[in-house]
Design an enzyme around this catalytic site. Structure first.
Site, PDB file in Angstrom:
ATOM      1  N   SER A  90      52.337 -30.196  31.187  1.00  0.00           N
ATOM      2  CA  SER A  90      52.910 -28.995  31.807  1.00  0.00           C
ATOM      3  C   SER A  90      54.202 -28.576  31.092  1.00  0.00           C
ATOM      4  CB  SER A  90      53.192 -29.273  33.279  1.00  0.00           C
ATOM      5  OG  SER A  90      54.087 -30.349  33.385  1.00  0.00           O
TER       6      SER A  90
ATOM      7  N   CYS B 201      43.966 -25.491  29.987  1.00  0.00           N
ATOM      8  CA  CYS B 201      45.215 -24.834  29.582  1.00  0.00           C
ATOM      9  C   CYS B 201      45.000 -23.398  29.122  1.00  0.00           C
ATOM     10  CB  CYS B 201      45.893 -25.640  28.482  1.00  0.00           C
ATOM     11  SG  CYS B 201      44.750 -26.121  27.201  1.00  0.00           S
TER      12      CYS B 201
ATOM     13  N   GLU C 190      52.077 -29.306  23.514  1.00  0.00           N
ATOM     14  CA  GLU C 190      50.947 -28.438  23.861  1.00  0.00           C
ATOM     15  C   GLU C 190      51.033 -28.206  25.358  1.00  0.00           C
ATOM     16  OE1 GLU C 190      48.873 -27.051  21.837  1.00  0.00           O
ATOM     17  OE2 GLU C 190      49.274 -28.141  19.993  1.00  0.00           O
TER      18      GLU C 190
HETATM   19  P1  NAP Z   1      51.860 -33.197  33.478  1.00  0.00           P
HETATM   20  O1  NAP Z   1      52.068 -33.409  34.927  1.00  0.00           O
HETATM   21  O2  NAP Z   1      52.917 -32.521  32.699  1.00  0.00           O
HETATM   22  O3  NAP Z   1      51.549 -34.637  32.866  1.00  0.00           O
HETATM   23  C1  NAP Z   1      51.246 -34.805  31.512  1.00  0.00           C
HETATM   24  C2  NAP Z   1      51.662 -36.205  31.100  1.00  0.00           C
HETATM   25  O4  NAP Z   1      53.090 -36.305  31.115  1.00  0.00           O
HETATM   26  C3  NAP Z   1      51.141 -37.284  32.030  1.00  0.00           C
HETATM   27  O5  NAP Z   1      50.791 -38.416  31.300  1.00  0.00           O
HETATM   28  C4  NAP Z   1      52.364 -37.546  32.897  1.00  0.00           C
HETATM   29  O6  NAP Z   1      52.350 -38.804  33.516  1.00  0.00           O
HETATM   30  C5  NAP Z   1      53.462 -37.444  31.872  1.00  0.00           C
HETATM   31  N1  NAP Z   1      54.814 -37.271  32.427  1.00  0.00           N
HETATM   32  C6  NAP Z   1      55.166 -36.805  33.658  1.00  0.00           C
HETATM   33  N2  NAP Z   1      56.511 -36.814  33.782  1.00  0.00           N
HETATM   34  C7  NAP Z   1      57.019 -37.292  32.625  1.00  0.00           C
HETATM   35  C8  NAP Z   1      58.338 -37.534  32.133  1.00  0.00           C
HETATM   36  N3  NAP Z   1      59.420 -37.282  32.864  1.00  0.00           N
HETATM   37  N4  NAP Z   1      58.489 -38.030  30.877  1.00  0.00           N
HETATM   38  C9  NAP Z   1      57.409 -38.262  30.106  1.00  0.00           C
HETATM   39  N5  NAP Z   1      56.137 -38.077  30.526  1.00  0.00           N
HETATM   40  C10 NAP Z   1      55.933 -37.573  31.765  1.00  0.00           C
HETATM   41  O7  NAP Z   1      50.501 -32.377  33.219  1.00  0.00           O
HETATM   42  P2  NAP Z   1      49.073 -32.570  33.879  1.00  0.00           P
HETATM   43  O8  NAP Z   1      49.117 -32.089  35.287  1.00  0.00           O
HETATM   44  O9  NAP Z   1      48.514 -33.924  33.609  1.00  0.00           O
HETATM   45  O10 NAP Z   1      48.236 -31.556  32.985  1.00  0.00           O
HETATM   46  C11 NAP Z   1      48.213 -30.207  33.229  1.00  0.00           C
HETATM   47  C12 NAP Z   1      49.113 -29.425  32.312  1.00  0.00           C
HETATM   48  O11 NAP Z   1      48.778 -29.710  30.957  1.00  0.00           O
HETATM   49  C13 NAP Z   1      48.925 -27.938  32.454  1.00  0.00           C
HETATM   50  O12 NAP Z   1      50.176 -27.297  32.430  1.00  0.00           O
HETATM   51  C14 NAP Z   1      48.103 -27.559  31.246  1.00  0.00           C
HETATM   52  O13 NAP Z   1      48.202 -26.230  30.841  1.00  0.00           O
HETATM   53  C15 NAP Z   1      48.645 -28.489  30.233  1.00  0.00           C
HETATM   54  N6  NAP Z   1      47.684 -28.637  29.133  1.00  0.00           N
HETATM   55  C16 NAP Z   1      47.968 -28.065  27.925  1.00  0.00           C
HETATM   56  C17 NAP Z   1      47.038 -28.158  26.883  1.00  0.00           C
HETATM   57  C18 NAP Z   1      47.308 -27.589  25.528  1.00  0.00           C
HETATM   58  O14 NAP Z   1      46.673 -28.031  24.579  1.00  0.00           O
HETATM   59  N7  NAP Z   1      48.216 -26.655  25.378  1.00  0.00           N
HETATM   60  C19 NAP Z   1      45.840 -28.816  27.097  1.00  0.00           C
HETATM   61  C20 NAP Z   1      45.598 -29.369  28.353  1.00  0.00           C
HETATM   62  C21 NAP Z   1      46.533 -29.292  29.356  1.00  0.00           C
HETATM   63  P3  NAP Z   1      51.874 -38.950  35.039  1.00  0.00           P
HETATM   64  O15 NAP Z   1      50.450 -38.542  35.100  1.00  0.00           O
HETATM   65  O16 NAP Z   1      52.077 -40.397  35.295  1.00  0.00           O
HETATM   66  O17 NAP Z   1      52.768 -38.061  35.861  1.00  0.00           O
END
Ligand code: NAP
Length: 474
Positions: free
Chosen positions: A228, A282, A247
């Site tokens: 995110s 995404c 990303e």
């Molecule tokens: P997220 O909540 O941001 O989590 C992504 C990863 O970051 C998870 O492994 C999470 O661990 C970790 N994380 C959380 N807090 C952190 C911190 N303070 N420091 C370091 N790492 C941390 O995202 P999500 O809900 O899994 O995925 C959805 C998001 O990903 C959406 O915004 C989507 O658009 C984006 N996305 C982008 C792409 C692209 O290629 N542009 C592709 C797919 C998804 P935890 O799970 O343990 O919280």
């Protein structure tokens, strides 16, 4: 089923375990080790030691490991698709597509491993540069910290491991808390493929513990993050001088202009774009801008397509859409729709939960551009449809966003297509397709708050290598 940490080629018990629940059935499917700071330290040390071995490994051997991993994925694809259904509620058919793409990603990485090269530099182009031979090489960067999201747990991890190993790096992987099984199984797959111990370390655990230490630790040479915008942007501020690829999310938009016939094929693409994996993609199609002369026809047909989506158990072959990743997201969908409606929006179809685990595919019209359903990333099964009168207006509406990952335009007018290609603020513009189109070797990444850097194996290899100049005085 108890799952441990994977460090330096061995399974390691953790001090703490957390239950993992299936998003659809609510049943506990595993107990997952939660890495702490000491585990991260051990994994970084192992990856550092192994990085010397990986950096010396011939390209042909790195390619062979990646080819073998792709072959194992091919043999085990059904089992792996079922794993996605269990831990991510990804419908089986959608999961099989992800596995097929993951195989492609590892195959592209195997090919890319063989063509990482530099160039010769004509130093004599500068006065004083005569009598020298110079060339560049691309050196592995070292230890890569990979932090990944829940929505494509195999393929988005492959977009990190594939280029990292192709380039001769090692990895400490922190998968999303909801999808650790698909990451942990890579320990076996890559061991069988011949990857040396320590080259891949897998640490499930809290983002705020494991992710945070990876981002701050100076021995990590590059962070590659998919997730995110909120987490990603904060990360860049903490990463210091290390390489960072982000990303992030988007509220992707599509323009359908007046030259286009509203065919069933176009409608089917829009339904795939908006509702595949319940919009948890995404580049999910969130905003559709349709020329006013085609608007009513598009809306009616799009509504029919939304209402045909089959909701249910991800393990059922017929299912198109299943549970969102967490009940919190159902609540968020309902609140965002309520906000839009309170400002005058109309719910064309859906708009509510159909069971406590399933949210109906939803189409809204009359949504204000500053309503959350339009201006934030929905990451759920909601599409907003808006008519436009002039092409300029359509371009402005697409660009009126803090995000810019991909955009799409359907048109038969080459002038408009090329104007859109030029003026839409996005990392990629899809002409005559939805913004959701992606294959795995194309450069992929965003502008504005959608990210920083590019994936697509060749481009990720550039991010994960250091360019080095060698100049020889003859
Ligand atoms: P997220 O909540 O941001 O989590 C992504 C990863 O970051 C998870 O492994 C999470 O661990 C970790 N994380 C959380 N807090 C952190 C911190 N303070 N420091 C370091 N790492 C941390 O995202 P999500 O809900 O899994 O995925 C959805 C998001 O990903 C959406 O915004 C989507 O658009 C984006 N996305 C982008 C792409 C692209 O290629 N542009 C592709 C797919 C998804 P935890 O799970 O343990 O919280």
């Amino acid at each position: 089923m108890k799952k441990h940490l994977f460090i330096n080629g061995d399974w390691k018990e953790a001090k703490q375990y957390a239950p993992l629940y299936s998003p659809y059935s609510g049943e506990q499917i595993a107990e997952i080790a939660q890495a702490d700071e000491a585990d991260v330290e051990e994994a970084i040390q192992a990856a550092q030691v192994a990085s010397k071995l990986m950096a010396r490994m011939p390209a042909s051997q790195r390619a062979a490991i990646l080819e073998k991993a792709a072959a194992i994925f091919e043999e085990r694809q059904e089992e792996l698709a079922r794993m996605l259904a269990m831990e991510a509620a990804k419908p089986l058919r959608t999961g099989r597509t992800e596995i097929a793409r993951t195989i492609q990603t590892y195959k592209f990485a195997a090919e890319e491993a063989k063509r990482i090269h530099g160039e010769t530099i004509p130093l004599d182009a500068a006065p004083g540069g005569e009598g020298r031979l110079a060339y560049t090489v691309r050196k592995p960067i070292g230890v890569v910290g990979a932090i990944t999201p829940f929505n494509f747990p195999f393929n988005l991890v492959a977009h990190k491991l594939g280029p990292a190993f192709a380039a001769g790096n090692t990895v400490v992987l922190k998968p999303a808390s909801q999808t650790p099984l698909s990451a942990l199984i890579l320990a076996d797959i890559f061991a069988e493929a011949g990857l040396p111990a320590g080259a891949l370390n897998i640490l499930p655990g809290k983002g705020a513990v494991v992710g945070e230490k990876l981002v701050r630790d100076n021995r990590i040479a590059a962070i590659t993050f998919t997730g995110s915008p909120e987490v990603g942007i904060a990360m860049k501020n903490k990463a210091g001088l290390k390489r960072v690829t982000l990303e992030l999310g988007s509220n992707s938009a599509l323009i359908i202009d007046d030259t286009v016939e509203i065919t069933q094929a176009l409608i089917d693409r829009c339904a795939i774009g908006a509702f595949s994996f319940s919009g948890q993609v995404c580049i999910s199609l969130q905003r559709v801008y349709v020329h006013e002369s085609k608007y009513e026809e598009f809306l009616e047909k799009f509504k029919q397509a939304a209402e045909k989506q089959v909701l249910g158990d991800p393990l059922d072959e017929a299912t198109d859409m299943s549970a969102l990743i967490s009940p919190k997201d159902h609540q968020r969908m309902a609140e965002w729709i309520e906000e839009a409606v309170s400002q005058g929006a109309t719910v064309v179809t859906g708009g509510k939960q159909v069971t406590d685990r399933l949210f109906a595919p939803t189409i809204l019209t009359g949504v204000k551009s500053d309503a959350k359903c339009s201006c934030q990333e929905v990451f759920g099964p909601i599409a907003v449809v808006t008519p436009f009168a002039s092409f300029d207006e359509a371009i402005d509406m697409v660009n009126d966003s803090r995000f810019g990952l991909q955009a799409g335009i359907y048109t038969r007018d080459i002038q408009k297509a090329l104007r859109a290609a030029d003026e839409l603020e996005a990392g990629g513009v899809m002409i005559n397709d939805i913004p959701t189109f992606r294959v795995d070797h194309m450069p992929y990444g965003g502008v504005k708050e959608s990210g920083f850097g590019r994936e697509g194996i060749k481009y990720a290899v550039e991010e994960m290598t250091e360019l080095k100049l060698i100049a020889i005085k003859l």
